[in-house]
Scaffold this active site. Structure first.
Site, PDB file in Angstrom:
ATOM      1  N   TYR A   7       1.764  -6.573 -11.382  1.00 18.35           N
ATOM      2  CA  TYR A   7       2.188  -5.185 -11.260  1.00 18.35           C
ATOM      3  C   TYR A   7       2.443  -4.836  -9.658  1.00 18.35           C
ATOM      4  CZ  TYR A   7      -0.773  -4.726 -15.369  1.00 18.35           C
ATOM      5  OH  TYR A   7      -1.426  -5.022 -16.690  1.00 18.35           O
ATOM      6  N   PHE A   8       3.288  -4.069  -9.392  1.00 14.28           N
ATOM      7  CA  PHE A   8       3.562  -3.365  -7.928  1.00 14.28           C
ATOM      8  C   PHE A   8       2.333  -2.104  -7.978  1.00 14.28           C
ATOM      9  CE2 PHE A   8       6.459  -6.069  -5.792  1.00 14.28           C
ATOM     10  CZ  PHE A   8       6.441  -7.128  -6.581  1.00 14.28           C
ATOM     11  N   TYR A  48     -10.359 -10.278  -3.858  1.00 13.93           N
ATOM     12  CA  TYR A  48      -9.803  -9.744  -5.137  1.00 13.93           C
ATOM     13  C   TYR A  48      -8.399 -10.446  -5.195  1.00 13.93           C
ATOM     14  CZ  TYR A  48      -6.707  -6.678  -7.792  1.00 13.93           C
ATOM     15  OH  TYR A  48      -5.615  -6.290  -8.433  1.00 13.93           O
ATOM     16  N   LYS A  55      -7.046 -13.137  -8.480  1.00 16.76           N
ATOM     17  CA  LYS A  55      -5.767 -13.092  -9.245  1.00 16.76           C
ATOM     18  C   LYS A  55      -4.903 -14.285  -9.179  1.00 16.76           C
ATOM     19  CE  LYS A  55      -6.437  -8.891 -10.711  1.00 16.76           C
ATOM     20  NZ  LYS A  55      -6.451  -8.849 -12.264  1.00 16.76           N
ATOM     21  N   ARG A 115      -3.817  -0.081   8.859  1.00 18.88           N
ATOM     22  CA  ARG A 115      -4.918  -0.335   8.389  1.00 18.88           C
ATOM     23  C   ARG A 115      -4.906  -2.108   8.119  1.00 18.88           C
ATOM     24  NH1 ARG A 115      -5.542   1.363   1.883  1.00 18.88           N
ATOM     25  NH2 ARG A 115      -3.520   0.051   1.920  1.00 18.88           N
ATOM     26  N   ARG A 135       6.317   0.589  -0.261  1.00 17.24           N
ATOM     27  CA  ARG A 135       5.766  -0.049  -1.480  1.00 17.24           C
ATOM     28  C   ARG A 135       6.656   0.313  -2.867  1.00 17.24           C
ATOM     29  NH1 ARG A 135       3.459  -1.841   2.317  1.00 17.24           N
ATOM     30  NH2 ARG A 135       1.371  -2.243   2.404  1.00 17.24           N
ATOM     31  N   LEU A 144     -17.697  -8.774 -20.113  1.00 16.89           N
ATOM     32  CA  LEU A 144     -17.167 -10.211 -20.562  1.00 16.89           C
ATOM     33  C   LEU A 144     -18.156 -11.339 -19.990  1.00 16.89           C
ATOM     34  CD1 LEU A 144     -13.374  -9.827 -19.618  1.00 16.89           C
ATOM     35  CD2 LEU A 144     -14.493  -9.430 -21.806  1.00 16.89           C
ATOM     36  N   SER A 158      -0.954  -9.240 -10.036  1.00  9.52           N
ATOM     37  CA  SER A 158      -0.632  -8.400  -8.879  1.00  9.52           C
ATOM     38  C   SER A 158       0.159  -8.738  -8.009  1.00  9.52           C
ATOM     39  CB  SER A 158      -1.879  -7.798  -8.216  1.00  9.52           C
ATOM     40  OG  SER A 158      -1.744  -7.396  -7.209  1.00  9.52           O
ATOM     41  N   ASP A 161      -2.670  -4.655   5.916  1.00 14.11           N
ATOM     42  CA  ASP A 161      -1.397  -4.046   5.428  1.00 14.11           C
ATOM     43  C   ASP A 161      -0.272  -4.940   5.841  1.00 14.11           C
ATOM     44  OD1 ASP A 161      -2.660  -2.302   3.765  1.00 14.11           O
ATOM     45  OD2 ASP A 161      -2.040  -0.586   5.045  1.00 14.11           O
ATOM     46  N   THR A 202      -0.172  -8.622  -5.035  1.00 15.69           N
ATOM     47  CA  THR A 202      -1.024  -9.268  -3.976  1.00 15.69           C
ATOM     48  C   THR A 202      -0.898 -10.518  -4.180  1.00 15.69           C
ATOM     49  OG1 THR A 202      -3.177  -8.809  -2.991  1.00 15.69           O
ATOM     50  CG2 THR A 202      -3.149  -9.195  -5.206  1.00 15.69           C
TER      51      THR A 202
END
Ligand code: NAD
Ligand code: UDP
Length: 333
Positions: A176-177, A148, A152, A291, A230, A59, A124, A294, A126
């Site tokens: 999306y989950f 990232y 989005k 982490r 999640r 792209l 996402s 999170d 997120t």
């Protein structure tokens, strides 16, 4: 109807192309193969008996993209192409901004130059950052916690601005989950290079004996058993959501945004228990530290997608592990 599918040889893209073919759409895949392999095109043919058109193109190369669009004349676009590793995006932000943002701008410019008005975009969960409560609704505040996620959110903003400037466009933003699992044939699925970052691919490699044990990142979260919760959705259900979104766009709704999840939250320990049941043996794990970055819990309020596009996930956690494990075993043969 012909659909341009960017990133169509990737994990979610390939399952969606299968669904497109099964639903009577023609698809044209554009992918630079930076995170997928061309043999996926043949796997799609094995599943559907139809070989979708495939172009190896980037792209970032607007001229090539423009030539493909002029030749193929798609009527709508599903835009999956992008880089998606959160940790890598923190280390290499410019790579992520360049690939995801510039790539999307080229795509939107080429669409505009060719009068293509309909696009489905892979966003996402997120973009909800650290949500104040669960389940998460589409109108919750948006924020980004890493480059990232920022790409989005920026692309969503670009699409919202584009719609304001041109209300004849039809745009579906799908958040999306956690997509997991694989096609029931075992032919396509998720096969990350190196050591996986995400929970389910990591569990698969532990089960396959490639990694010794699962590290459970933290057991002191504010959840029922202390481990992170999640909303895992079978990739085949997720693929189906794109067909529902395309049908919605055909009704010329303007811009719409939907969560695609199951609405059910599972903890890491729930996941270990379910997969152990599928395997018929205990999946080894050790509790480790958290982490960084999170969050405790993340699961969708799915009522809007259900109401407006009739979307409801059909497959359960067991299906996700059975199909994911089947793919893992097939990929190793
Ligand atoms: P994937 O990496 O398997 O697929 C993305 C595809 O895009 C790959 O085949 C890659 O080669 C291609 N690509 C990347 N940059 C490109 C470019 N500049 N030009 C052409 N092709 C390019 O990822 P996926 O899991 O299938 O994700 C698809 C989309 O869904 C991505 O945009 C991702 O951010 C988004 N998403 C994924 C998840 C997830 O957990 N998998 C969750 C939420 C959102
Ligand atoms: N997780 C874990 N061990 C791993 C990978 C993930 O315990 O090796 C946990 C992580 O802390 C989170 C959940 O599993 O609570 C899902 O993580 P994943 O990276 O798959 O998705 P995301 O965090 O992006 O939702």
């Amino acid at each position: 109807m012909k659909i341009l599918v960017t990133g169509g040889t990737g994990y979610i893209g390939s399952h969606t192309v299968v669904r497109l073919i099964e639903n009577g759409f023609d698809s044209v895949i554009v992918d630079n193969l930076s995170n997928s392999k061309e043999d996926v095109v043949d796997k799609i043919r094995q599943i559907t008996n139809v070989r979708p058109a495939f172009y190896k193109a980037d792209l970032l190369d607007k001229e090539s993209l423009s030539e493909i669009v002029k030749k193929e004349k798609p009527e709508a676009v599903i835009h999956f192409a992008g880089l998606k590793a959160v940790g890598e995006s923190v280390a290499l932000p410019l790579k992520y901004y360049h690939n995801n943002i510039t790539g999307t701008l080229h795509l939107l410019e080429v669409m505009q130059e060719n009068g293509i008005k309909d696009i489905v975009f892979s966003s996402s969960a997120t973009v909800y950052g650290k949500p104040e409560s669960v389940p998460i609704k589409e109108d919750f505040p948006l924020s980004a916690t890493n480059p990232y996620g920022a790409t989005k959110l920026m692309i969503e903003d670009i699409l919202r601005d584009l719609y304001k400037a041109d209300p004849t466009m039809n745009i579906a933003i799908l958040r999306y989950f956690n997509p997991v699992g694989a096609h029931k044939s075992g032919l396509i699925g998720e096969n990350p290079n190196g050591i996986p970052n995400n929970l389910v691919p990591y569990m698969m490699q532990v089960a396959a004996g490639k990694l010794e044990y699962l590290r459970v990142f933290g057991d002191d979260y504010n959840t029922k058993d202390g481990t992170g919760v999640r909303d895992y959705i079978h990739v085949e259900d997720l693929a189906g959501g794109h067909i529902s979104a395309l049908k919605k766009l055909a009704q010329r709704p303007g811009i719409v945004t939907y969560n695609l999840g199951t609405g059910i939250g599972y903890s890491v320990l729930d996941m270990v228990k379910e997969f152990s049941g599928v395997l018929g043996r205990e999946l080894p794990y050790k509790i480790c530290g958290r982490r960084p970055g999170d969050i405790d819990e993340c699961y969708a309020d799915t009522s809007l997608a259900k109401k407006e596009i009739g979307f409801a996930a059909e497959k359960n956690l067991k299906d996700m592990f059975v199909d994911g494990w089947n793919f893992q075993k097939t990929a190793e043969r």
